[in-house]
Design an enzyme around this catalytic site. Structure first.
Site, mmCIF file in Angstrom:
data_model
loop_
_atom_site.group_PDB
_atom_site.id
_atom_site.type_symbol
_atom_site.label_atom_id
_atom_site.label_comp_id
_atom_site.label_asym_id
_atom_site.label_seq_id
_atom_site.Cartn_x
_atom_site.Cartn_y
_atom_site.Cartn_z
ATOM 1 N N SER A 1 51.937 46.408 22.942
ATOM 2 C CA SER A 1 52.208 46.016 21.560
ATOM 3 C C SER A 1 53.705 45.841 21.343
ATOM 4 O O SER A 1 54.511 46.651 21.790
ATOM 5 C CB SER A 1 51.674 47.091 20.618
ATOM 6 N N LYS B 1 51.140 42.820 17.997
ATOM 7 C CA LYS B 1 52.306 43.564 17.515
ATOM 8 C C LYS B 1 51.894 44.526 16.398
ATOM 9 O O LYS B 1 51.029 44.216 15.596
ATOM 10 C CB LYS B 1 53.358 42.572 17.016
ATOM 11 N N ASN C 1 65.343 49.123 22.560
ATOM 12 C CA ASN C 1 65.132 48.316 21.369
ATOM 13 C C ASN C 1 64.988 49.218 20.178
ATOM 14 O O ASN C 1 64.503 50.353 20.283
ATOM 15 C CB ASN C 1 63.896 47.422 21.503
ATOM 16 N N LEU D 1 59.543 48.136 13.909
ATOM 17 C CA LEU D 1 58.244 47.711 13.375
ATOM 18 C C LEU D 1 58.331 46.609 12.326
ATOM 19 O O LEU D 1 57.609 46.631 11.334
ATOM 20 C CB LEU D 1 57.488 48.920 12.784
ATOM 21 N N ASN E 1 49.194 54.019 16.782
ATOM 22 C CA ASN E 1 50.537 54.236 17.328
ATOM 23 C C ASN E 1 51.179 55.434 16.649
ATOM 24 O O ASN E 1 51.668 55.332 15.525
ATOM 25 C CB ASN E 1 51.382 52.970 17.127
ATOM 26 N N CYS F 1 56.016 55.471 17.716
ATOM 27 C CA CYS F 1 57.140 54.544 17.552
ATOM 28 C C CYS F 1 58.415 55.339 17.309
ATOM 29 O O CYS F 1 58.496 56.121 16.362
ATOM 30 C CB CYS F 1 56.928 53.574 16.395
ATOM 31 N N THR G 1 57.887 54.138 24.442
ATOM 32 C CA THR G 1 59.247 54.157 24.980
ATOM 33 C C THR G 1 59.881 55.545 24.882
ATOM 34 O O THR G 1 59.452 56.387 24.096
ATOM 35 C CB THR G 1 60.130 53.174 24.205
ATOM 36 N N GLY H 1 57.094 49.776 32.269
ATOM 37 C CA GLY H 1 57.918 49.170 33.309
ATOM 38 C C GLY H 1 57.184 48.431 34.410
ATOM 39 O O GLY H 1 57.772 48.169 35.461
#
Lengths: 316, 260
Positions: free
Chosen positions: A22, A46, A70, A74, A128, A131, A194, A245
């Site tokens: 996403s 997304k 990044n 959102l 999610n 984030c 991440t 990755g």
């Protein structure tokens, strides 16, 4: 072409185990000049929120060694505009669609899940709770066992569609949180989002990113993703959507062997838009060369028991 | 498909950190437009992102990129040698409006923002009357203009240190032109503060002004949303909705920070 990449994921037959991460694949059509999105197993769209979000100001992207940070934050048009996009997406994409849902407070998640439940074009929901780029909520839910339990429980109550919970790697004990969301009814776990990082601009002597911190993705985080998938898959009885990755066929194979049932391609798509086709062909070749009938027999092969018990637990 | 392995023909050090890269392409030159850009892939896989570099010129099957080696990615590009092969992705973005006919046009490039102006002038020149203002801090930063051999273009050079051309900035050159002439269109690319000043002057004279913005981007095809900016028409992606915008659409306070 033989069909040894087919598999069943959350009760849905997928052409192959390749999904998109996403936030790296827009709303499904951004890459259509480079490959037919129906070549994938499913598309993870997304992330969306109840209300539109502009995302973070300032610099949002920074390259780092073998990775990138990044702090998009959102940015999205909100659920109502998102719904309007769906007919044009469905016109071109016939494979399953996964909606990634986000919130600042518990009720945001619940309200959004209720709305998504009614959208027939959405086949699977990815919750999610990881984030790192939003001020409120997001990762806070995924890094606190109590909150992770609560939000999964409440979303599960209003959602009958298959539910994937996407977890944050920014925790001490990923197995504990994984078991909690499994207990609360998650059908699968997505690992990993991440990792929090920063980059400093030595000219201005200040953090480079507009939001100070950002989420690290790319090959730099691959060993961490593999480790978490390896640990979690030995302790749960639901499938794992692995990511972090992946940029080659060999990377993909490692993820299956660590315990992933499906994998998502993320930031490696940015510089290599045709990566899904490369990995798909690479996996087919690997299976053929090694006389393996079915991609799912790779799942958990690296476990001490060669994944036998895990594959049994997830009914493969 | 807009991905191609291209062969490096030349990579000329124009001055200081400024380079001119020429690559031979089979197909990427056919649809490319002035003001568009290409994503250039590093051959070092530890650099996972491509670098967005604006199109400087097209000469037959040759694409030219004028760039400044500023960070590790562009520094690596500056080390490319003839016959090296690189993968490039493009052309991307909207580009400048190149359809005007019989207009009085001022094209303004500042520093590395001069890069897209060569092909823009080439595209506009057959049908329009063009004044080109190139501004920079010193003569080194403007040396590339010596290679702009256009007949019938009124060229004005400004440098802050006065080492070449008029001592001053592009506004010092633009002001008298706008006072004395009927200008229909202004195109500009350069430091944000320069473009802001150019846009304000254009607005004052009621002249349509197109500005080309720069942002960090990962994908170049509006998937990563890294280059989003706030405009008067909502959130826009510099890579896809831009990089060229009508100056009136840009809300100044929100993009100044990242372009200085």
């Amino acid at each position: 072409m033989n069909n040894n990449l087919n598999l069943n994921f959350l009760g849905i037959d997928l052409n192959n185990p390749l999904l998109t991460a996403s936030g790296c694949f827009g709303y499904g059509l951004e890459y259509k000049d480079y490959f037919n999105p129906n070549e994938l197993g499913a598309v993870v769209l997304k992330g969306i929120t109840l209300e539109p979000r502009n995302g973070n100001k300032g610099i949002r992207i920074a390259e780092t060694p073998s990775g990138m940070l990044n702090c998009v934050g959102l940015e999205n048009p909100g659920i109502n505009e998102f719904k309007k996009l769906l007919p044009s997406i469905k016109k071109e994409i016939s494979i399953p669609l996964v909606a990634n849902i986000n919130g600042s407070v518990l009720d945001d998640y619940v309200q959004l899940a209720k709305k998504i439940e009614l959208i027939k074009e959405i086949d699977i929901v990815e919750l999610n709770i990881s984030c790192p780029n939003v001020k409120d909520g997001g990762m806070a839910f995924g890094s606190n066992p109590k909150m992770a339990r609560h939000v999964t429980h409440e979303v599960r109550k209003v959602l009958s569609k298959p539910l994937i919970v996407k977890l944050s790697p920014n925790v001490t004990n990923i197995v504990e949180i994984s078991k909690i969301v499994e207990e609360e009814g998650a059908d699968a776990i997505a690992l990993i989002n991440t990792l929090l990082g920063i980059s400093i601009d030595i000219k201005s002597k200040k953090p480079l990113l507009g939001n100070v911190m950002g989420g690290l993705s790319g090959p730099a985080i691959k060993p961490i993703a593999l480790r978490m998938i390896y640990q979690v898959s030995q302790q749960v009885s639901i499938p794992i959507l692995g990511m972090g990755g992946i940029s080659s066929t060999n990377d993909a194979i490692e993820f299956f062997m660590a315990g992933a049932t499906c994998i998502s391609l993320g930031s490696s798509l940015f510089s290599n838009p045709t990566l899904p086709l490369e990995i798909k062909q690479g996996l087919e070749k690997y299976l053929n060369d090694n006389g393996i009938d079915c991609i799912s027999s790779l799942i958990g092969l690296a476990h001490p028991d060669n994944g036998v018990s895990y594959r049994e637990r997830i009914k493969l | 498909m807009f991905l191609e392995d291209v062969i490096v023909l030349e990579n000329i050090n124009i001055s200081n950190n400024y380079f001119l890269l020429k690559v031979l392409t089979k197909k990427l030159c056919t649809n490319a437009k002035a003001g568009q850009f290409f994503m250039i892939k590093s051959n070092d896989n530890s650099r996972i992102l491509r670098r967005p570099i604006s199109l400087h010129n097209i000469d037959g099957n040759i694409l030219e990129f004028y760039y400044e080696a500023l960070g590790s990615g562009t520094y690596e590009i500056s080390n490319l040698r003839p016959n090296d092969v690189i993968n490039i992705h493009g052309s991307l973005g909207n580009g400048f409006s190149t359809t005007p006919i019989n207009k009085n046009i001022v094209v303004i490039g500042g520093g590395i923002g001069i890069a897209p102006m060569k092909y823009l002038i080439k595209s506009l020149l057959p049908n329009n009357n063009i004044t080109f203002i190139a501004g920079a801090s010193d003569s080194h930063s403007i040396k590339i203009v010596e290679r702009f051999n256009f007949p019938n273009v009124h060229n004005i050079i400004t440098t802050l240190d006065g080492s070449t051309g008029i001592t001053g900035n592009v506004i010092d050159a633009l002001n008298p032109i706008l006072e004395k002439n009927n200008i229909d269109l202004i195109y500009t690319c350069g430091p944000f503060k320069m473009m802001e000043a150019v846009a304000r002057l254009s607005h004052k004279h009621n002249i349509l002004c197109e500005i080309s913005l720069e942002e960090r981007m990962a994908c170049g095809i509006k998937a990563c949303v890294g280059c989003s900016i706030i405009t008067k028409n909502g959130m826009k992606k510099v890579c896809y909705d831009g990089p060229v915008f009508n100056s009136l659409d840009i809300i100044e306070e929100n993009i100044g920070g990242t372009n200085e």
